[in-house]
Design a protein around this motif. Structure first.
Motif, PDB file in Angstrom:
ATOM      1  N   CYS A   5       0.847  -1.198   0.000  1.00 41.22           N
ATOM      2  CA  CYS A   5       0.000   0.000   0.000  1.00 41.22           C
ATOM      3  C   CYS A   5       0.882   1.248   0.000  1.00 41.22           C
ATOM      4  CB  CYS A   5      -0.885  -0.032   1.253  1.00 41.22           C
ATOM      5  SG  CYS A   5      -1.771   1.516   1.540  1.00 41.22           S
ATOM      6  N   CYS A   7       0.805   3.625   1.819  1.00 40.16           N
ATOM      7  CA  CYS A   7       1.142   3.979   3.200  1.00 40.16           C
ATOM      8  C   CYS A   7       2.360   3.201   3.702  1.00 40.16           C
ATOM      9  CB  CYS A   7      -0.058   3.759   4.130  1.00 40.16           C
ATOM     10  SG  CYS A   7      -0.430   2.015   4.452  1.00 40.16           S
ATOM     11  N   LYS A  10       1.160  -1.676   5.055  1.00 38.71           N
ATOM     12  CA  LYS A  10       0.441  -2.931   4.794  1.00 38.71           C
ATOM     13  C   LYS A  10       0.898  -3.543   3.462  1.00 38.71           C
ATOM     14  CE  LYS A  10      -3.325  -5.534   5.857  1.00 38.71           C
ATOM     15  NZ  LYS A  10      -3.589  -6.158   7.154  1.00 38.71           N
ATOM     16  N   CYS A  28      -6.821  -0.376   0.726  1.00 37.67           N
ATOM     17  CA  CYS A  28      -6.033  -0.900   1.825  1.00 37.67           C
ATOM     18  C   CYS A  28      -6.942  -1.148   3.027  1.00 37.67           C
ATOM     19  CB  CYS A  28      -4.923   0.094   2.192  1.00 37.67           C
ATOM     20  SG  CYS A  28      -4.014  -0.364   3.661  1.00 37.67           S
ATOM     21  N   CYS A  31      -5.435   1.382   6.143  1.00 44.09           N
ATOM     22  CA  CYS A  31      -5.601   2.833   6.179  1.00 44.09           C
ATOM     23  C   CYS A  31      -6.784   3.299   5.337  1.00 44.09           C
ATOM     24  CB  CYS A  31      -4.316   3.517   5.724  1.00 44.09           C
ATOM     25  SG  CYS A  31      -3.925   3.199   4.002  1.00 44.09           S
TER      26      CYS A  31
HETATM   27 ZN   LIG Z   1      -2.551   1.436   3.623  1.00 37.71          ZN
END
Ligand SMILES: [Zn+2]
Length: 142
Positions: A5, A7, A10, A28, A31
């Motif tokens: 992801c 972010c 993950k 995701c 998030c």
């Molecule tokens: Zn994420």
């Protein structure tokens, strides 16, 4: 394939068949971010590498057996060659030596005949036998 992801907290394990060539919108679970994922060239290469790896992992056992079998047969043939060649060489050498001996004896047949009475006659007899054998072989070939 593993997708990370944006972010970067993950990672997802997704079957690459579920992602079409044109890409897919992913979400995701950590998030809730949504992003459009498209297989990049690098990812495609990775998938190709993995699939060729699994392919070559599947085949080897059968292929190995075939290769081992072929190698065995090859060494058998080579062994046969190794056995056959010296015999042929020996036969050839014997024949050449024998022919040389006959030529030598024929050259000195008069001198030898002085020491060994009837030698010339013996040699003539031998030639007759050779001639007969030669004619016999020709008849056999015909
Ligand atoms: Zn994420």
């Amino acid at each position: 394939m593993i997708i990370t992801c944006p972010c970067e907290k993950k990672q997802f394990e997704i079957d690459d068949k579920l992602i079409p060539e044109k890409g897919k919108l992913l979400q995701c679970g950590s998030c809730d971010r949504k992003w459009f994922f498209k297989k990049t060239i690098e990812v495609k290469k990775k998938i190709e590498r993995i699939s060729t790896k699994t392919k070559t992992n599947k085949i080897p056992k059968e292929t190995e057996d075939i290769i081992i079998e072929a190698e065995k047969n090859n060494s058998k043939v080579e062994n046969l060659k190794k056995i056959n060649l010296p015999i042929l060489n020996l036969l050839l050498i014997t024949l050449i030596s024998f022919a040389a001996l006959i030529i030598f004896l024929d050259t000195f047949k008069i001198q030898i005949n002085n020491f060994v009475p009837g030698f010339e006659f013996l040699l003539e007899n031998f030639y007759e036998t050779l001639k007969d054998f030669y004619l016999f072989t020709i008849d056999l070939i015909k």
